[in-house]
Scaffold this active site. Structure first.
Site, mmCIF file in Angstrom:
data_model
loop_
_atom_site.group_PDB
_atom_site.id
_atom_site.type_symbol
_atom_site.label_atom_id
_atom_site.label_comp_id
_atom_site.label_asym_id
_atom_site.label_seq_id
_atom_site.Cartn_x
_atom_site.Cartn_y
_atom_site.Cartn_z
ATOM 1 N N SER A 96 0.850 -1.271 0.145
ATOM 2 C CA SER A 96 0.267 -0.249 -0.038
ATOM 3 C C SER A 96 1.191 1.617 -0.010
ATOM 4 O O SER A 96 1.610 1.240 0.759
ATOM 5 C CB SER A 96 -0.992 -0.142 1.402
ATOM 6 O OG SER A 96 -1.604 -1.046 1.405
ATOM 7 N N LYS A 171 -7.114 1.497 -2.237
ATOM 8 C CA LYS A 171 -6.757 0.830 -0.780
ATOM 9 C C LYS A 171 -7.031 2.465 -0.091
ATOM 10 O O LYS A 171 -7.316 1.978 1.219
ATOM 11 C CB LYS A 171 -5.648 0.781 -1.144
ATOM 12 C CG LYS A 171 -4.926 -0.067 -0.043
ATOM 13 C CD LYS A 171 -5.470 -0.533 1.094
ATOM 14 C CE LYS A 171 -5.393 -1.157 2.212
ATOM 15 N NZ LYS A 171 -3.888 -1.876 2.590
ATOM 16 N N LYS A 239 1.011 5.742 8.000
ATOM 17 C CA LYS A 239 1.563 6.237 6.520
ATOM 18 C C LYS A 239 0.504 5.860 5.320
ATOM 19 O O LYS A 239 0.817 7.001 5.099
ATOM 20 C CB LYS A 239 2.461 4.503 6.724
ATOM 21 C CG LYS A 239 2.997 5.270 4.774
ATOM 22 C CD LYS A 239 2.643 3.956 4.166
ATOM 23 C CE LYS A 239 1.878 2.202 4.423
ATOM 24 N NZ LYS A 239 1.697 1.620 3.513
#
Length: 294
Positions: A96, A171, A239
């Site tokens: 990701s 995502k 993140k």
């Protein structure tokens, strides 16, 4: 049988590589911590000693590493995949990362004669172990069709969502929704406990109504038992929320709830909870409520 290199054998990558080996493919795994390759070897795969060793003879190269710089290093860095893989091989990035980085790497890959898909996953450690991940795939339709049997070996819901970078964009949206749900569930649990309600019973009935969700089903036991062994670390969700807020700003889209949740995730990390499961956002609610987190 497909010859597969699988780079990154962490919480998610290890069970995914094991499932691919179990499906009859020849899998060479590589990780910075060699001991993580033990489950793959037990499943019939092998541990590679370098990227060059892993990708030698590979038809497909899978990558599952933490962040954008890691993917850049694995693919385009010195002694990386681009340097050693065979022309025409298919690269599947399950990581990701930032959509713009994905698009840049896709351009480099195609210029070098590789095919490439971005295929981030959702479902956490449980989804990876049970091969029921949701996989959102960006890239060329023909490449998606070629990779579909591999996706089916590790996931349950597999959807081609558009060109390169689209998987990462979807995502990012997923991580926004998940973080907001975990935060809301955390607040609900602390609220219920403050009133002395049978919290387990309350979550059972809430789960059967409109408030029910996969987040509630998967994370309620963590919160009830205050057990936050990582299935997906707060560090990684931090993140991801950075990706969401940066991409939203780039697109001129307001994400007020997302921005708030991003700050709450950052606060949890700053308070030393980064290595815990993201359900540990509960601890942040406790701190804000004047209740010392255990």
């Amino acid at each position: 049988m497909t010859n597969i290199a699988f780079i990154g054998l962490g919480i998610m990558g290890s069970p995914m590589a094991v499932h691919l080996a179990g499906a009859g493919h020849a899998v060479a795994g590589l990780d910075r911590t060699p001991e993580r390759g033990a489950p793959l070897v037990e499943a019939g795969g092998r541990c590679a000693t370098s990227v060059a060793d892993a990708v030698k003879g590979a038809d497909v190269i899978c990558v599952m590493v933490p962040d954008s710089p890691d993917v850049e290093q694995v693919l385009a860095g010195e002694d990386g995949v681009f340097q050693h893989a065979e022309t025409g091989s298919l690269i599947i990035d399950f990581s990701s990362i930032r959509p713009d980085v994905t698009q840049q790497l896709a351009e480099q890959a195609r210029a070098l004669g590789f095919r490439i898909l971005d295929a981030p996953v959702s479902g956490g450690e449980a989804g990876a172990k049970n091969a029921v991940l949701s996989i959102m795939v960006g890239g060329e339709g023909d490449d998606f069709d070629a990779a579909k049997p591999l996706f089916d070996a590790v996931g349950k819901t597999v959807v081609h969502v558009g060109p390169s970078g689209s998987g990462q964009t979807v995502k990012a949206a997923n991580q926004l929704i998940v973080a907001a749900n975990i935060q809301a569930l955390s607040e609900a649990v602390v609220f219920l406990e403050a009133y002395g309600v049978d919290t387990k019973a309350a979550l059972e009935v809430l789960g059967g109504g409109l408030a029910g969700s996969s987040v509630l089903n998967q994370k309620k036991e963590n919160m009830l038992s205050r057990s936050f062994q990582p299935g997906f670390r707060i560090d990684l969700h931090h993140k991801d929320m950075g990706i969401v807020t940066a991409a939203a700003r780039e697109a001129g889209v307001a994400v007020p709830l997302g921005s708030l949740v991003a700050q709450l995730v950052a606060s949890a990390r700053a308070n030393g909870d980064g290595g815990l499961d993201h359900s540990a956002l509960l601890r942040g609610v406790e701190r804000l409520s004047g209740k010392a987190a255990d």
